[in-house]
Design an enzyme around this catalytic site. Structure first.
Site, PDB file in Angstrom:
ATOM      1  CG  HIS A 134      -1.362   8.780 -25.491  1.00 13.73           C
ATOM      2  ND1 HIS A 134      -1.915   7.528 -25.598  1.00 13.73           N
ATOM      3  CD2 HIS A 134      -2.363   9.577 -25.027  1.00 13.73           C
ATOM      4  CE1 HIS A 134      -3.173   7.553 -25.223  1.00 13.73           C
ATOM      5  NE2 HIS A 134      -3.478   8.795 -24.882  1.00 13.73           N
ATOM      6  CG  HIS A 373      -8.457   8.006 -32.422  1.00 11.00           C
ATOM      7  ND1 HIS A 373      -8.618   7.063 -33.410  1.00 11.00           N
ATOM      8  CD2 HIS A 373      -9.717   8.374 -32.053  1.00 11.00           C
ATOM      9  CE1 HIS A 373      -9.908   6.877 -33.645  1.00 11.00           C
ATOM     10  NE2 HIS A 373     -10.593   7.657 -32.833  1.00 11.00           N
ATOM     11  CB  CYS A 374      -2.256   7.639 -29.447  1.00 19.38           C
ATOM     12  SG  CYS A 374      -1.797   5.985 -29.986  1.00 19.38           S
ATOM     13  CB  ALA A 375      -5.864  11.579 -28.343  1.00 18.91           C
TER      14      ALA A 375
END
Length: 416
Positions: A134, A373-375
């Site tokens: 992100h 996972h910030c994705a």
């Protein structure tokens, strides 16, 4: 002068068990069981050399940098600038092209607001890949909203590699910026960054590379990569949190306006105007995380003494072992099977939820990450809302992998 020692480091020939003993936290127990720390893509543990360096700074040298001529101020400034020199050597770049900052997120935002915002216009395109963190998506969305630029996405193939044909097709004259990760934090995919940057440069596209997951595990030679910007994070490189660096081409640094205003980034200030400092200092407003950067210098020294190639070889062996064992488990789904991978494995077991797996694994002393996972866009591609991720470092062991698999099988049985 009583210099700050950041180089208390391991022997030149790696003895992995001995090196593991350098990390105090790895000696602890969780829920009565020896800790298995498989969350290194999130943050790495710190060797004693790093802990000692930061402790010594506060005990014997604590002062602000670049603001005093007394002995403590001089010692602190010299130690801080030694970190810049150590990172420059690690990345093979000149010191004056390296901005010290809080990490990759700050670095990418610095590029976004100091380079992209003044230059992008309606109709311009920012190209990003599906596998970005992100931190390499959201800043560009904010810039697109303010400039009228558009974001286009280079997709991936089912095995987690970039669709390079599609990427090259998307490199049209409208594309002004390509933001791409060197190594995926979810899939472990190592992108062919040299070829990608070469193709972009031939088309006049400025390139931003997120090197957070690459720098701790692979040899980074930025001039050979050929990018315009390269960002790294210190806490994944065995250093303290709140540290990192941005490398930028000299011509960019000189034309970019400061991102933040304050002390150190100026030469002269009056109410008629301000004369800014030269790069990289004009991007380093305020008092930095001095102790953290001195700890990062110790971390870089530590890694260089082991040898980054030795680390990569070790982690590749561990990855092969872990992958082989996971593939034996019924109902196992692995995300990202690229032929060129860092030691990161995202997985799910049919009929279970990632958070349940991670919670029960923690009771067995195993630390893995669960979630997105910030994705988020990447997990949407695979049609899942969360995965478990095991990520390895050189200090992990084959015996830990066996214990992890035993724990995972136990948890799978409990979850039915």
């Amino acid at each position: 002068m009583d210099r700050i020692n950041t180089s208390a480091a391991p022997p030149t020939s790696p003895d992995w068990e001995r090196l593991r003993a350098d990390f105090p936290l790895l000696q602890r127990h969780v829920h009565g069981k020896p800790l298995i720390y498989f969350d290194n893509a999130n943050t790495a543990q710190k060797p004693q050399a790093v802990i000692t360096a930061t402790d010594t700074f506060y005990r014997r040298h604590n002062a602000n940098i670049s603001r005093a001529v007394h002995t403590l101020g001089t010692e602190a400034t010299e130690a801080y600038e030694a970190t810049r020199a150590a990172l420059a050597t690690l990345l093979n770049v000149p010191m004056h092209e390296l901005v010290l900052c809080s990490g990759t997120t700050f670095a990418i935002n610095l590029i976004a607001y100091s380079w992209a915002l003044p230059r992008l216009r309606t109709g311009d395109v920012i190209l990003v890949s599906r596998m970005e963190h992100h931190a390499n998506i959201v800043p560009w969305q904010l810039i697109a909203e303010r400039t009228g630029a558009r974001i286009q996405v280079a997709d991936i193939l089912p095995n987690g590699t970039l669709d390079l044909d599609a990427l090259h097709t998307l490199m049209t004259p409208q594309v002004k910026l390509l933001a791409i990760t060197h190594v995926s934090n979810v899939l472990g995919t190592v992108n062919p960054i040299h070829d990608i940057c070469r193709q972009a440069r031939q088309r006049g596209i400025t390139t931003v590379v997120d090197g957070s997951q690459a720098a701790p595990h692979r040899h980074i030679n930025i001039p050979a990569i050929g990018c315009d910007f390269y960002a790294i994070t210190g806490h994944k490189l065995y250093g303290p949190t709140g540290t990192g660096a941005l490398w930028a081409r000299r011509e960019h640094l000189h034309i970019m306006p400061p991102f933040l205003g304050g002390g150190e980034m100026i030469k002269e200030v009056s109410f008629d105007g301000t004369l800014f400092n030269t790069p990289p200092h004009k991007f380093e407003a305020g008092t930095p995380n001095i102790a953290g950067f001195i700890g990062l210098s110790a971390a870089v020294d530590y890694v260089r003494r082991i040898g980054i190639d030795q680390i990569e070889t070790r982690e590749t062996e561990l990855l092969a072992h872990l992958t082989e064992e996971l593939q034996k488990i019924d109902g196992m789904r692995l995300f990202g099977t690229a032929p060129n991978k860092a030691a990161v494995v995202s997985f799910m077991i049919e009929g279970t939820h990632a958070h349940d797996l991670a919670t029960l694994l923690d009771l067995e002393g195993v630390a893995v990450r669960s979630g997105q996972h910030c994705a988020h866009p990447l997990l949407q591609y695979y049609g899942v809302t969360a995965t478990c991720r095991a990520s390895l470092a050189f200090y992990n062991t084959h015996e830990e992998i066996e214990r992890f698999i035993t724990a995972l099988l136990k948890v799978r049985k409990l979850l039915g």
